[in-house]
Design a protein around this motif. Structure first.
Motif, short mmCIF file in Angstrom:
data_model
loop_
_atom_site.label_atom_id
_atom_site.label_comp_id
_atom_site.label_asym_id
_atom_site.label_seq_id
_atom_site.Cartn_x
_atom_site.Cartn_y
_atom_site.Cartn_z
N SER A 64 -79.78 97.21 26.00
CA SER A 64 -79.60 97.05 26.56
C SER A 64 -79.34 96.08 26.68
CB SER A 64 -77.76 98.12 27.32
OG SER A 64 -78.10 97.85 28.57
N ALA A 84 -78.20 92.26 25.60
CA ALA A 84 -77.31 91.26 26.39
C ALA A 84 -77.40 89.66 26.65
CB ALA A 84 -76.68 91.90 27.83
N GLN A 124 -77.57 87.96 23.33
CA GLN A 124 -75.30 87.73 22.86
C GLN A 124 -75.88 86.46 24.19
OE1 GLN A 124 -71.99 89.48 23.88
NE2 GLN A 124 -72.51 90.53 22.25
N GLU A 136 -67.95 86.88 28.43
CA GLU A 136 -69.11 88.10 28.27
C GLU A 136 -70.01 88.11 29.87
OE1 GLU A 136 -72.52 86.57 25.64
OE2 GLU A 136 -70.44 86.15 24.77
N ASN A 156 -70.58 92.07 29.64
CA ASN A 156 -72.54 92.55 29.42
C ASN A 156 -72.61 92.35 30.67
OD1 ASN A 156 -71.40 92.58 26.67
ND2 ASN A 156 -72.40 90.86 26.17
N TRP A 157 -72.29 91.24 32.05
CA TRP A 157 -72.65 91.57 33.52
C TRP A 157 -71.97 91.47 34.10
CZ3 TRP A 157 -77.61 90.30 32.37
CH2 TRP A 157 -78.26 89.67 31.46
N ILE A 204 -76.99 93.69 34.81
CA ILE A 204 -76.29 94.26 33.88
C ILE A 204 -75.28 95.40 33.86
CG2 ILE A 204 -78.06 96.22 33.41
CD1 ILE A 204 -76.82 93.69 30.15
N SER A 205 -74.53 95.14 32.46
CA SER A 205 -73.16 96.63 32.81
C SER A 205 -73.68 97.55 32.31
CB SER A 205 -72.18 95.27 31.10
OG SER A 205 -71.68 94.83 31.84
N VAL A 217 -73.09 96.63 22.39
CA VAL A 217 -73.77 95.31 22.23
C VAL A 217 -74.31 94.60 20.83
CG1 VAL A 217 -75.45 93.62 23.80
CG2 VAL A 217 -74.35 95.23 24.85
#
Length: 540
Positions: free
Chosen positions: A12, A16, A19, A94, A98-99, A496-497, A504
């Motif tokens: 991920s 991430a 992306q 994002e 994602n973060w 990161i998430s 993702v």
């Protein structure tokens, strides 16, 4: 945050990052053209407003050409502006999807400039862009001109706050860590908003965008000249774009030098990666390509002193002494002190939860504060993880600088030829004819149309090269600070998430398809509008 290291899906992290990079790269295809065209279209409309003023003063007939030209460039601006808004919104979302750990850790600071950008700058853009497009016959010429300039100013202010946020990630200032909330909190808004790093990044980025706008205008104009149509629009637009492009290209070099010094001071590892420098020292030369270097140039770029000291990658990894006698710890030592900071934070929170004495809490806080500058290093497992990709930074920097030099030369020649500068124009044409760039039969012509058709193709080819130069600059800025989302404070694998890499990856390919489709749609619409050309009105 310790637990996060054990639960995050490693894939991920890569997805991430991929992306976010994808979204940022596509977004930046639209933003610089917006900023560049905003300046050009405002200058063109200013010429129209001056024509109206001359008419009011001495009765000179109003030249509606400038109004038609302004409306033409504004149409192209609007197409690009809409696409930039769509990708920009996704980019900001994002951070939350994602973060999320990053957003939690520094949201009090990072969110402020983004909020101001949305409330002030974007509101300003959306207000005045409506007047600019629909107010030609509804407001006075002076107010309409102001709306056009304010539209461009709003876009520029929007860029300011975005770049303030990015600059803070590169060099965090104006903040303090609160162990009770586990968040970094803003202690000085002005330190964040007006940091030298933010100011330097803003001017270099926006001025570089003017180059893209100028190159685009020249390319469209040269296409018209090649087709032998819209001759006046092409000639006048080339003159404006040539001036904007030359000033911007020279200024980009100056602001780039300032940014380089800031990087050398606050991000020495990035500077070492840019040069591929492993063993630093004094009197450092700058490599043009591997094996060929300019003596003392790197020291000058980094310190303004030809004999200045520039640390290399190995120096930073192993520790070194600065010229003023300061001992810079090795990365291994920073990792150890970072772990002490993490442990002290955990001990403080445990002690407070258990109702420990103030003296005990103070002891833990002192340990935390002493080691907090190296907090992020506590999550690094191998010291070599803090070395960014050297080859990518090395070549991206040279592509950016090399193309920047090309644009300086190109716009200089374009200014000389398009403005028919006495002597210089003739000398330049004869020089171009001597080296085979210009046919002998055109060596003494003063008209920009005297250039061969392949020159017009060169102008068109320079458009993607301008984007390559701009994207290369961002590659240096972002890959150069890896592995940090926030320099020395938070590495990517902690920011990161806690989400699955598959989800993702799925959205990555979805965005890839959508952004590519949007880009193709924009290019198609732009080409149709360019082929259609300006809509001329009857002279008043």
């Amino acid at each position: 945050m310790n637990d996060l290291l054990l639960t995050i899906d490693n894939s991920s992290i890569d997805w991430a990052r991929a992306q976010f990079a994808l979204t940022a790269i596509y977004h930046w295809l639209f933003v610089p053209l917006t900023l560049g065209l905003a300046l050009v279209m405002a200058i063109v409309e200013t010429c129209w407003y001056r024509s109206l003023q001359r008419h009011q003063v001495d009765g000179t007939p109003v030249d509606t050409f400038w109004r038609d030209a302004a409306q033409f460039w504004q149409r192209l601006f609007g197409i690009n502006f809409a696409m930039g808004v769509a990708t920009g919104i996704i980019l900001e979302f994002e951070f939350g999807t994602n973060w999320s750990n990053y957003s939690w850790f520094v949201g009090d600071i990072f969110g402020a400039p983004l909020a101001i950008e949305g409330i002030v700058a974007f509101f300003m853009e959306s207000t005045f862009v409506a007047i600019m497009y629909f107010g030609w016959k509804k407001v006075s010429p002076g107010f309409h001109l102001a709306s056009t300039w304010l539209t461009g100013l709003g876009a520029t202010i929007s860029a300011w706050w975005i770049l303030v946020a990015n600059a803070w990630m590169q060099h965090p200032v104006g903040c303090a860590f609160n162990p009770d909330t586990m968040r970094n909190e803003m202690v000085s808004f002005f330190d964040v908003a007006l940091s030298p790093f933010a100011v330097g990044k803003f001017f270099h980025t926006v001025i570089s965008s003017w180059i893209i706008g100028a190159v685009f205008v020249v390319a469209v104009s040269c296409w018209y000249l090649m087709k032998r149509r819209e001759i006046r629009l092409a000639k006048e637009s080339i003159k404006i774009a040539a001036i904007v492009g030359l000033i911007a290209a020279l200024a980009a070099g100056f602001t780039g030098h300032i940014s380089g010094q800031q990087v050398a001071q606050h991000q020495p590892m990035k500077m070492a990666a840019i040069e591929g420098l492993y063993d630093g020292g004094y009197d450092q030369g700058l490599a043009l390509v591997p094996g060929i270097e300019v003596p003392y140039a790197l020291s000058i770029m980094a310190t303004n002193d030809p004999h200045g000291f520039v640390p290399g990658i190995d120096d930073i990894l192993n520790g070194y002494t600065t010229p003023d006698g300061t001992e810079e710890p090795s990365v291994t030592e920073k990792m150890a002190r970072g772990k002490k900071a993490i442990a002290a934070l955990a001990d403080y929170r445990k002690a407070k939860a258990e109702g420990a004495s103030d003296a005990m809490l103070t002891t833990h806080l002192q340990e935390l504060n002493e080691n907090m500058p190296y907090f992020g290093y506590g999550y690094v497992k191998d010291k070599h993880d803090v070395v960014p990709p050297v080859w990518l930074n090395f070549w991206a920097f040279r592509v950016m600088v090399g193309l920047g030099c090309v644009f300086i030369l190109y716009f200089l020649v374009l200014c000389i030829l398009s403005f028919r500068i006495p002597y210089l124009s003739v000398i330049t044409r004869r020089l171009l004819a001597t080296i085979g760039i210009l046919p002998e039969t055109h060596a003494d012509q003063h008209d920009i149309q005297g250039l061969p058709d392949w020159h017009y193709w060169l102008a068109i080819i320079l458009v993607p090269l301008a984007y390559i130069a701009s994207e290369s600059g961002w590659l240096v800025a972002e890959f150069g600070r890896q592995p940090w989302t926030i320099q020395d404070m938070l590495p990517t694998w902690v920011a990161i998430s806690d989400i699955e890499g598959f989800s993702v990856a799925l959205t990555f390919f979805l965005f890839l398809f959508l952004f590519t489709l949007m880009l193709c749609v924009e290019i198609n619409i732009l080409i149709k509008q360019i082929k259609r050309g300006p809509e001329y009105s009857v002279s008043e």
